[in-house]
Design an enzyme around this catalytic site. Structure first.
Site, PDB file in Angstrom:
ATOM      1  N   ASP A  74      43.371  33.745  29.564  1.00 32.16           N
ATOM      2  CA  ASP A  74      42.807  34.134  30.861  1.00 32.16           C
ATOM      3  C   ASP A  74      41.507  34.930  30.681  1.00 32.16           C
ATOM      4  O   ASP A  74      41.086  35.213  29.566  1.00 32.16           O
ATOM      5  CB  ASP A  74      43.882  34.933  31.620  1.00 32.16           C
ATOM      6  N   ASP A 101      42.484  30.207  41.271  1.00 29.91           N
ATOM      7  CA  ASP A 101      43.933  29.961  41.350  1.00 29.91           C
ATOM      8  C   ASP A 101      44.314  29.071  42.535  1.00 29.91           C
ATOM      9  O   ASP A 101      43.791  29.234  43.633  1.00 29.91           O
ATOM     10  CB  ASP A 101      44.687  31.291  41.511  1.00 29.91           C
TER      11      ASP A 101
END
Ligand code: GAL
Length: 400
Positions: free
Chosen positions: A167, A222
């Protein structure tokens, strides 16, 4: 989008370059794309499996991971190819140990990650884990790997980890391609073949540089469990279609099928498009309590076969007049996969013309309807169907 060349042999631990010639389907423009491929031999087809984030967020523990592995097997999903069991954020203690090692959270993962890896491996599955190219992960509950790339890659390898999602939170503002290159290098020197999934949300256009570094790269922010979120991820991901291929895939984020925020037809559209565009198929629901409808969608072996087709060409939107869309992509053996997608709120007849999907006007095909699981006889020139709101039809056309 028809790809005219670009098959590559994946040579272990070598980076190499080859030319992909691509032509825009139905148009005359030809784009030459120089594409490097990470030669770790992984991701020859898009990865399939499960990930904890979309449904559980930080509410995870080792029992959930074990029970999910069990459920993947007994639902038949593992047998269909869903093999990665991926632990997302929140698996670790807030601080490294005195030797600088990441440590599994004692309250939720008391047996440690190696024991989980052993458990899923014994079932013929693979274990994935998560870290971050910054000082802390996005949840801020555990350290990131920035500055500890070699150390953490060695830890993951020693635990038997097979997949790393990496990430982009809490970074110092340096370029993603520099920070991700370090982890890519560390993984390649870890002594274990580890699938590398870059998750920098598309901020630095990773499709243009990540194929030499990782096996997949997020192209979007997302996903959320709604029609609007899902469709926008599909559209954002679509512009990078020509950059995907065996060994490295565009990632419009994980599946929401089964999480309850969309209708069955919307989930069927979500899964059909993700399959067609060669997205990673990472289930994001609770597989232990999965509904019959969701299981039926995720288990369609003919749709999965489109995703896993050996040619590895990302299908794309080839016609989009208003809310009626045609998405298509070449498959091996001269076949073509087609999705007729109604994004509007009333029933519509949608037509795929051969000129849009890369077939010559005289080509006669047999048509397989992948959701009806029925074969329609000889068709030439175009294929039309009436499609309900937010639903789709998905076909494979085989020239006769
Ligand atoms: C986001 C990422 C999500 C999930 C989350 C965990 O940045 O895109 O997929 O991993 O972090 O905190």
């Amino acid at each position: 989008m028809a790809r005219l060349g670009g098959e590559a042999t994946l040579t272990s631990r070598l980076l190499f370059f080859f030319l992909l010639s691509t032509a825009v389907m139905g148009g005359s423009k030809t784009v030459e794309t120089r594409r490097s491929v990470l030669g770790n031999g992984l991701g020859r087809t898009p990865p399939m499996g499960w990930n904890s984030w979309n449904h559980f967020h930080c509410n995870i523990n080792e029992r959930l991971i074990r029970e999910t592995a069990d459920a993947l097997v007994h639902t038949g999903l593992a047998g269909l190819g869903y093999r990665y069991v991926n632990i997302d954020d929140c698996w670790g203690e807030a601080n490294r140990d005195y030797q600088g090692n990441l440590v599994a959270k004692r309250s939720t993962f008391p047996s440690g990650i190696k024991s989980l890896a052993d458990y899923v491996h014994a079932k013929g599955l693979k274990l994935g884990i998560y870290s971050d190219a910054g000082s802390q992960t996005c949840s801020r509950t555990m350290p990131g790997s920035l500055g500890y790339e070699q150390h953490d890659a060695a830890t993951f390898a020693s635990w038997g980890v097979d997949y790393l999602k990496y990430d982009n939170c809490n970074n110092p503002g340096t370029r993603p391609r520099e920070r991700y290159a370090k982890m890519s290098y560390a993984l390649r020197n870890s002594g274990r073949n580890i699938f590398f999934s870059l998750c920098e949300w598309g901020v630095d256009n990773p499709a243009t540089w990540a194929s030499g570094m990782g096996n997949s790269w997020r192209t979007t922010g997302d996903i959320y469990d709604s029609w609007g979120s899902m469709t926008s991820r599909a559209d954002e991901n679509n512009r990078w279609a020509s950059y995907a291929g065996p060994g490295g895939w565009n990632d419009p984020d994980m599946l929401e099928v089964g999480n309850g925020g969309m209708s069955t037809e919307e989930y069927r559209s979500h899964f059909s498009i993700w399959a067609l565009v060669k997205a990673p198929l990472l289930i994001g629901c609770d597989v232990r309590t999965i509904s019959g409808d969701a299981l039926e969608i995720l288990s369609n072996s003919e749709v999965i076969a489109v995703n896993q087709d050996y040619l590895g060409v990302q299908g794309k939107k080839v016609f989009g007049g208003g809310s009626e869309e045609v998405w298509a992509g070449r498959l091996s053996g001269g076949k073509v996969a087609v999705v007729l997608w109604n994004r509007g709120s009333s029933r519509a007849t949608i037509t795929a013309r051969w000129s849009d999907i890369g077939l010559s006007s005289s080509t006669v095909v047999s048509v397989r309807d992948l959701w009806a699981r029925a074969t329609i006889g000889s068709v030439r020139g175009q294929l039309a169907a009436t499609v309900s709101p937010h639903a789709c039809k998905m076909y494979v056309l085989t020239p006769r």
